[in-house]
Design a protein around this motif. Sequence first.
Motif, PDB file in Angstrom:
ATOM      1  N   LEU A   1      39.343  39.047  41.847  1.00 16.87           N
ATOM      2  CA  LEU A   1      39.360  40.316  41.124  1.00 16.87           C
ATOM      3  C   LEU A   1      39.880  40.024  39.715  1.00 16.87           C
ATOM      4  N   PRO A   2      39.280  40.592  38.688  1.00 21.89           N
ATOM      5  CA  PRO A   2      39.683  40.244  37.315  1.00 21.89           C
ATOM      6  C   PRO A   2      40.992  40.907  36.909  1.00 21.89           C
ATOM      7  N   GLN A   3      41.827  40.138  36.207  1.00 22.70           N
ATOM      8  CA  GLN A   3      43.053  40.694  35.652  1.00 22.70           C
ATOM      9  C   GLN A   3      42.734  41.452  34.365  1.00 22.70           C
ATOM     10  N   PRO A   4      43.366  42.617  34.150  1.00 26.93           N
ATOM     11  CA  PRO A   4      43.145  43.361  32.900  1.00 26.93           C
ATOM     12  C   PRO A   4      43.571  42.550  31.677  1.00 26.93           C
ATOM     13  N   ALA A   5      42.960  42.853  30.555  1.00 33.32           N
ATOM     14  CA  ALA A   5      43.202  42.088  29.326  1.00 33.32           C
ATOM     15  C   ALA A   5      44.644  42.195  28.842  1.00 33.32           C
ATOM     16  N   ASP A   6      45.340  43.303  29.175  1.00 36.24           N
ATOM     17  CA  ASP A   6      46.700  43.494  28.667  1.00 36.24           C
ATOM     18  C   ASP A   6      47.772  42.975  29.626  1.00 36.24           C
ATOM     19  N   TRP A   7      47.378  42.291  30.703  1.00 35.10           N
ATOM     20  CA  TRP A   7      48.371  41.854  31.680  1.00 35.10           C
ATOM     21  C   TRP A   7      49.241  40.674  31.254  1.00 35.10           C
TER      22      TRP A   7
ATOM     23  N   ASP B   1      41.431  48.187  45.534  1.00 36.98           N
ATOM     24  CA  ASP B   1      41.473  46.912  44.821  1.00 36.98           C
ATOM     25  C   ASP B   1      42.367  46.960  43.585  1.00 36.98           C
ATOM     26  N   GLY B   2      42.576  48.130  43.021  1.00 34.58           N
ATOM     27  CA  GLY B   2      43.391  48.233  41.812  1.00 34.58           C
ATOM     28  C   GLY B   2      44.829  47.798  41.996  1.00 34.58           C
ATOM     29  N   CYS B   3      45.339  47.867  43.240  1.00 30.50           N
ATOM     30  CA  CYS B   3      46.707  47.386  43.500  1.00 30.50           C
ATOM     31  C   CYS B   3      46.699  45.988  44.109  1.00 30.50           C
ATOM     32  N   ARG B   4      45.502  45.368  44.185  1.00 31.29           N
ATOM     33  CA  ARG B   4      45.370  44.047  44.796  1.00 31.29           C
ATOM     34  C   ARG B   4      44.941  42.975  43.793  1.00 31.29           C
ATOM     35  N   VAL B   5      44.913  43.302  42.532  1.00 31.10           N
ATOM     36  CA  VAL B   5      44.522  42.347  41.490  1.00 31.10           C
ATOM     37  C   VAL B   5      45.566  41.216  41.433  1.00 31.10           C
ATOM     38  N   PRO B   6      45.128  39.962  41.275  1.00 28.56           N
ATOM     39  CA  PRO B   6      46.054  38.827  41.271  1.00 28.56           C
ATOM     40  C   PRO B   6      47.208  38.960  40.280  1.00 28.56           C
ATOM     41  N   LEU B   7      48.367  38.467  40.699  1.00 28.64           N
ATOM     42  CA  LEU B   7      49.580  38.557  39.885  1.00 28.64           C
ATOM     43  C   LEU B   7      49.482  37.692  38.631  1.00 28.64           C
ATOM     44  N   PRO B   8      50.042  38.170  37.524  1.00 30.46           N
ATOM     45  CA  PRO B   8      50.080  37.361  36.296  1.00 30.46           C
ATOM     46  C   PRO B   8      51.346  36.501  36.241  1.00 30.46           C
ATOM     47  N   TRP B   9      51.226  35.260  36.634  1.00 31.83           N
ATOM     48  CA  TRP B   9      52.395  34.373  36.565  1.00 31.83           C
ATOM     49  C   TRP B   9      52.659  33.915  35.141  1.00 31.83           C
ATOM     50  N   THR B  10      51.583  33.695  34.394  1.00 26.86           N
ATOM     51  CA  THR B  10      51.691  33.301  32.989  1.00 26.86           C
ATOM     52  C   THR B  10      50.712  34.147  32.182  1.00 26.86           C
ATOM     53  N   ALA B  11      50.755  33.988  30.873  1.00 27.02           N
ATOM     54  CA  ALA B  11      49.840  34.745  30.021  1.00 27.02           C
ATOM     55  C   ALA B  11      48.391  34.291  30.196  1.00 27.02           C
ATOM     56  N   GLU B  12      48.215  33.119  30.791  1.00 30.32           N
ATOM     57  CA  GLU B  12      46.867  32.603  31.038  1.00 30.32           C
ATOM     58  C   GLU B  12      46.318  33.207  32.318  1.00 30.32           C
ATOM     59  N   PRO B  13      45.174  33.922  32.275  1.00 22.16           N
ATOM     60  CA  PRO B  13      44.655  34.555  33.497  1.00 22.16           C
ATOM     61  C   PRO B  13      44.146  33.528  34.500  1.00 22.16           C
TER      62      PRO B  13
END
Length: 530
Positions: A427-433, A409-421
């Motif tokens: 799956l949760p995006q990490p805080a620094d993404w 799952d660590g390589c399947r976390v949703p992509l960060p298109w914008t700074a807004e999660p």
Amino acid sequence: MPDDAADWWRSAAIYQVYVRSFADGDGDGTGDLAGVRAHLPYLAELGVDALWFTPWYLSPLADGGYDVADYRSIDPAFGTLAEAEKLIAEARGLGLRTIVDIVPNHVSDRHAWFRAALAAGPGSPERELFHFRPGRGEHGELPPGDWPSQFNGAATWTRVPDGEWYLHLFTPQQPDLNWDHPAVRREHEEVLRFWFERGVAGVRIDSAALLAKDPALPDLAGRSPEPWPGEIHPYIDRDELHDVYRSWRAIADEYDGIFVGEVWLPDSERFARYLRPDELHTAFNFSFLSCPWDAGRLRTSITETLAEHAPVGAPATWVLCNHDVTRTVTRYGRAETGFDFAAKAFGTPTDLELGTRRARAAALLTLALPGAVYVYQGEELGLPEADVPIGRIQDPMHFRSGGTDPGRDGCRVPLPWTAEPWHDAWLPQPADWPAYAADRQAGDPGSMLTLYRTALGLRRAAAGFGGGSLEWLEAPEGVLAFTRPDGLVCVANLSGGPVPLPAHTDVVLASSALDDAGLLPQDTAVWLRT
């Protein structure tokens, strides 16, 4: 490359889309086809030639969609068949071909065939589509065989209420099909036609070397589950598989379609058999993917890969990461930079700055090699592996390991298109993404996204890339240097310090800046023109 080139697949750049985590079009926290359609211009601007979609079919998602309940339906979480048809057409209008994923070794336990087999009972024709057997022991209480699962060596037999057992090389929710049965072969041929008629350009074949089994299902009896050199294995790389793929190739040729096989085999001669002119077009190169960041081993992998493809005239494929593998930035920042499922563990330390520098160099190295290249979504953003909280992990590899393996799952976390999660993402995006967000990187000339866009654009437009020869150049220890046609040179410095560049007329692109003396720094790659 020309959009109408019949052999586009020989040198294509192909982008892997894991739909569930690519883009959320309806705001429910799950990626979908609407999200992909909205970002097709982004993918066209990136400079890729085709999109490979991991399974988007109706599925309970016990294994990320690789447990298929219906090959002719799109899972409602992702959209509809009509939307998939629109996506295929819209992508083609932007010069992007579509490759879909077929999972022929098994189906979901929710598939109509398996439900009918459970209802019909022992000895029924419905059960002949699978591998049902009575158990061993006085009351049939022991499994019929000793084959280990592809997931952490767990059991591969599950007992049903009437006492029989069924085979599943993966999870219990993925019963293996019996490829000796003509109905199984006929159904998959019809599924291929179904998707080719909807405009797909190719099909990726999951676990392509596992379909055929010895009808006796004999025990391994303590032998390694890996392929046995010079011997016939009971369920890996059996000769009868090639009849299946020859029949598939005839169908693909009717539609000018192509096949990509997932073939993990250590024997190069047997690997090449799958790539004969009347079988699969290409197969994934797992030697290169799993290779450490080591010049000697990478050179060996490249040389051996090209050599094993040459006798059958097939192009090599190159990939650094996919939906099953620790992301490149994280892996290259670790003390052990290769990839091995058995070596994955929670809390393995990594240096992301070092890993990012190496991943940038690896991108230029990979894109300069002859053949086709695959880019996994988020690689162009330099995403690291995410630490998914234990309570949110969904991958069955984690649970079937007893909790020791973090899973995929660590390589399947949703992509960060914008700074807004993503809102309530699956799956949760990490805080620094937010720092990796695509909109932030798009305007940054030093970003990973800009590097990929520039490199893919050059690869498509400039002579010397794609097909053709590769010749190694003399280079210092720890340095890879080779020439491609039309005077293109690639140099990757994996040594312990800066090195001089070979004679050249132009620096085409560098993964990081040259130093003040014009030397190529450590963990940096460059394209030169001579």
